[in-house]
Scaffold this motif. Structure first.
Motif, short mmCIF file in Angstrom:
data_model
loop_
_atom_site.label_atom_id
_atom_site.label_comp_id
_atom_site.label_asym_id
_atom_site.label_seq_id
_atom_site.Cartn_x
_atom_site.Cartn_y
_atom_site.Cartn_z
N ALA A 114 0.81 -1.22 0.00
CA ALA A 114 0.00 0.00 0.00
C ALA A 114 0.85 1.27 0.00
CB ALA A 114 -0.96 0.01 1.19
N ASP A 115 2.06 1.19 -0.48
CA ASP A 115 2.98 2.33 -0.57
C ASP A 115 3.22 2.99 0.78
OD1 ASP A 115 3.11 2.02 -3.38
OD2 ASP A 115 1.23 3.12 -3.59
N ARG A 116 3.09 2.22 1.87
CA ARG A 116 3.37 2.81 3.19
C ARG A 116 3.94 1.81 4.20
NH1 ARG A 116 -0.36 2.54 7.45
NH2 ARG A 116 -2.17 1.22 7.05
N VAL A 117 3.95 0.53 3.89
CA VAL A 117 4.51 -0.48 4.79
C VAL A 117 5.70 -1.15 4.10
CG1 VAL A 117 4.10 -2.56 6.14
CG2 VAL A 117 2.26 -0.88 5.86
N PHE A 118 6.88 -0.96 4.67
CA PHE A 118 8.11 -1.52 4.09
C PHE A 118 8.60 -2.67 4.97
CE2 PHE A 118 7.76 2.92 3.01
CZ PHE A 118 8.08 2.97 1.66
N ARG A 119 8.96 -3.78 4.31
CA ARG A 119 9.46 -4.94 5.04
C ARG A 119 10.86 -5.30 4.53
NH1 ARG A 119 3.96 -6.24 4.24
NH2 ARG A 119 2.79 -6.34 6.22
N PHE A 120 11.76 -5.55 5.49
CA PHE A 120 13.13 -5.92 5.17
C PHE A 120 13.43 -7.26 5.83
CE2 PHE A 120 12.75 -1.32 5.36
CZ PHE A 120 13.26 -0.93 4.13
N SER A 121 14.02 -8.18 5.08
CA SER A 121 14.25 -9.54 5.58
C SER A 121 15.24 -9.56 6.73
CB SER A 121 14.74 -10.44 4.45
OG SER A 121 15.94 -9.92 3.88
N LEU A 151 9.60 12.24 -2.59
CA LEU A 151 8.53 12.27 -1.60
C LEU A 151 9.06 11.85 -0.23
CD1 LEU A 151 5.53 10.80 -3.61
CD2 LEU A 151 6.27 13.18 -3.36
N ILE A 152 8.37 12.35 0.81
CA ILE A 152 8.80 12.11 2.19
C ILE A 152 7.61 11.63 3.00
CG2 ILE A 152 9.77 13.16 4.27
CD1 ILE A 152 11.12 15.22 2.49
N GLY A 153 7.82 10.59 3.80
CA GLY A 153 6.80 10.09 4.70
C GLY A 153 7.31 10.06 6.13
N VAL A 154 6.37 10.11 7.09
CA VAL A 154 6.70 10.08 8.51
C VAL A 154 6.41 8.69 9.06
CG1 VAL A 154 6.25 11.09 10.78
CG2 VAL A 154 6.17 12.53 8.74
N VAL A 155 7.35 8.15 9.83
CA VAL A 155 7.26 6.78 10.32
C VAL A 155 6.31 6.70 11.52
CG1 VAL A 155 8.53 4.83 11.27
CG2 VAL A 155 9.59 6.28 9.51
N LYS A 156 5.36 5.79 11.43
CA LYS A 156 4.41 5.53 12.52
C LYS A 156 4.91 4.41 13.43
CE LYS A 156 -0.36 4.05 13.37
NZ LYS A 156 -1.64 3.63 12.72
N ARG A 185 12.53 -6.62 9.69
CA ARG A 185 12.10 -5.30 10.15
C ARG A 185 10.92 -4.82 9.32
NH1 ARG A 185 15.92 -2.20 12.95
NH2 ARG A 185 14.93 -0.41 13.94
N THR A 186 9.93 -4.20 10.00
CA THR A 186 8.77 -3.62 9.34
C THR A 186 8.69 -2.15 9.71
OG1 THR A 186 7.55 -5.71 9.41
CG2 THR A 186 6.27 -3.70 9.05
N VAL A 187 8.68 -1.28 8.70
CA VAL A 187 8.57 0.17 8.90
C VAL A 187 7.27 0.62 8.26
CG1 VAL A 187 9.60 2.41 8.44
CG2 VAL A 187 11.07 0.44 8.91
N GLU A 188 6.39 1.21 9.07
CA GLU A 188 5.07 1.64 8.60
C GLU A 188 4.96 3.16 8.67
OE1 GLU A 188 0.30 1.12 9.69
OE2 GLU A 188 1.86 0.21 10.95
N LEU A 189 4.49 3.77 7.59
CA LEU A 189 4.27 5.21 7.56
C LEU A 189 2.87 5.54 8.05
CD1 LEU A 189 5.80 6.11 4.07
CD2 LEU A 189 6.95 5.92 6.28
N GLN A 200 0.77 7.51 6.53
CA GLN A 200 -0.14 7.47 5.40
C GLN A 200 0.63 7.15 4.13
OE1 GLN A 200 -1.87 11.39 5.29
NE2 GLN A 200 -0.13 12.29 4.23
N SER A 201 -0.10 6.68 3.13
CA SER A 201 0.51 6.33 1.86
C SER A 201 1.12 7.56 1.20
CB SER A 201 -0.54 5.71 0.94
OG SER A 201 -0.04 5.57 -0.36
N LEU A 202 2.22 7.34 0.48
CA LEU A 202 2.87 8.45 -0.22
C LEU A 202 2.09 8.89 -1.46
CD1 LEU A 202 6.61 7.37 0.06
CD2 LEU A 202 5.43 9.18 1.32
N GLY A 203 1.13 8.10 -1.91
CA GLY A 203 0.29 8.51 -3.03
C GLY A 203 0.83 8.15 -4.40
N VAL A 204 2.07 7.71 -4.48
CA VAL A 204 2.69 7.30 -5.74
C VAL A 204 3.27 5.90 -5.54
CG1 VAL A 204 4.47 7.80 -7.45
CG2 VAL A 204 3.20 9.68 -6.40
N ALA A 205 3.14 5.05 -6.56
CA ALA A 205 3.59 3.67 -6.43
C ALA A 205 5.09 3.57 -6.17
CB ALA A 205 3.23 2.90 -7.70
N ILE A 206 5.45 2.73 -5.19
CA ILE A 206 6.84 2.43 -4.87
C ILE A 206 7.06 0.96 -5.19
CG2 ILE A 206 8.59 2.36 -3.05
CD1 ILE A 206 7.03 4.55 -1.64
#
Length: 304
Positions: free
Chosen positions: A177-184, A209-214, A224-228, A230-236
């Motif tokens: 959803a362009d806001r949850v990043f997962r790293f193995s 674009l810049i997002g704030v980590v929740k 590791r899971t990093v969740e923003l 809100q979505s950045l609005g553009v596909a990553i």
């Protein structure tokens, strides 16, 4: 230039159009005109195929804010809905000219300001134009409270986030959803290290674009899971490069222990709380600053 355009307007037969230059915060400059063909001046090509037009501009002497609205159709090669949703036009600088399209050197700058609220509906957009006097409405001064009022890494904080340990550039492995990043595997930083920090997109369609980590969580396996927020609005996409920056909760302890930057702390950790403001002086009791039981005065003050 303005003198010649006024003479042209006074002639009674005019060939005028409006031109708009939009400068986004990422440096991209776009030109638009409500004329039926493209116009060029000041190194900008003002395109006629965007359907952009504007309502009457209201201006007055004094400090009243000049205002108007621009509206037009959403186009993938001009102003796209994705770019608006991503916030690429938030606060963009706007300049508007009245131009003699038969002789573009004859023009006058009518408006300079920024974009305000942008709304979208039915494949079109409407953008509020705010004049320079709008900046006078911004709050000035500092707020006195226990936590720091600076932004991590700004000129008041002076924290260098490029120092090893406070930022990390990594390739996106998995994103939802362009806001949850997962790293193995990413265990070089403590759990929750990036919470309240930022994610900057360095490449791909969302670059800039810049997002704030929740949330920032490390599992028992090291994933590791990093969740923003809100979505950045553009596909990553996987393979895009991002930069993770450490988060700060603005507490004095965090500034001292996490960043070793307490000399630049911009808060007031020892400011009295509300209970102190509600206290009143009394003539009895031991003023030694020690603890007390309910109803007993401390330090020469009682509680309201």
């Amino acid at each position: 230039m303005s003198g010649t355009i006024f003479a042209h307007l006074a002639s009674g037969t005019t060939t005028v159009a409006r031109c708009f230059a939009l400068t986004r915060r990422d440096g991209v400059v776009l030109g638009f005109t409500d004329h039926d063909r493209d116009l060029s001046f000041e190194g900008i090509t003002f395109r006629a195929d965007t359907g952009l037009t504007a309502r009457a501009l209201q201006q007055a002497t004094g400090l009243a804010v000049d205002n108007s609205e621009a509206y037009g159709g959403l186009s993938s090669d001009a102003i796209s809905e994705g770019d608006i949703l991503a916030g690429r036009y938030d606060g963009a600088e706007v300049r508007a000219w009245l131009v003699n399209w038969a002789a573009p050197s004859e023009r006058v700058l009518q408006f300079r300001g920024s974009l305000g609220e942008v709304t979208r509906s039915g494949g079109a957009f409407t953008a509020e134009l705010r004049g320079l006097a709008e900046f006078l409405n911004h709050p000035q001064g500092h707020v006195f409270h226990a936590r720091c009022s600076a932004v991590l890494g700004d000129s008041r904080c002076r924290m260098n986030l490029s120092v090893p340990g406070y930022s990390e550039e990594r390739m996106v492995e998995e994103v939802d959803a362009d806001r949850v990043f997962r790293f193995s595997s990413m265990t070089s930083f403590d759990d929750r290290w990036f919470e309240k920090g930022r994610v900057l997109v360095l490449s791909g369609s969302a670059s800039g674009l810049i997002g704030v980590v929740k949330n920032d969580r490390v599992s028992a396996t090291g994933a590791r899971t990093v969740e923003l927020w809100q979505s950045l609005g553009v596909a990553i996409a996987p393979g895009d490069m991002i930069r993770l920056e450490a988060g700060c909760d603005r507490r004095a302890e965090t500034c001292r222990l996490k960043f070793a930057n307490f000399l630049n702390f911009r808060g007031f950790p020892h400011i009295p709380g509300e209970d102190w403001l509600m206290s009143y002086p009394v003539g009895s009791g031991v003023a030694d600053g020690g603890s007390r039981v309910k109803g007993e005065a401390v330090g020469g003050f009682g509680s309201a």
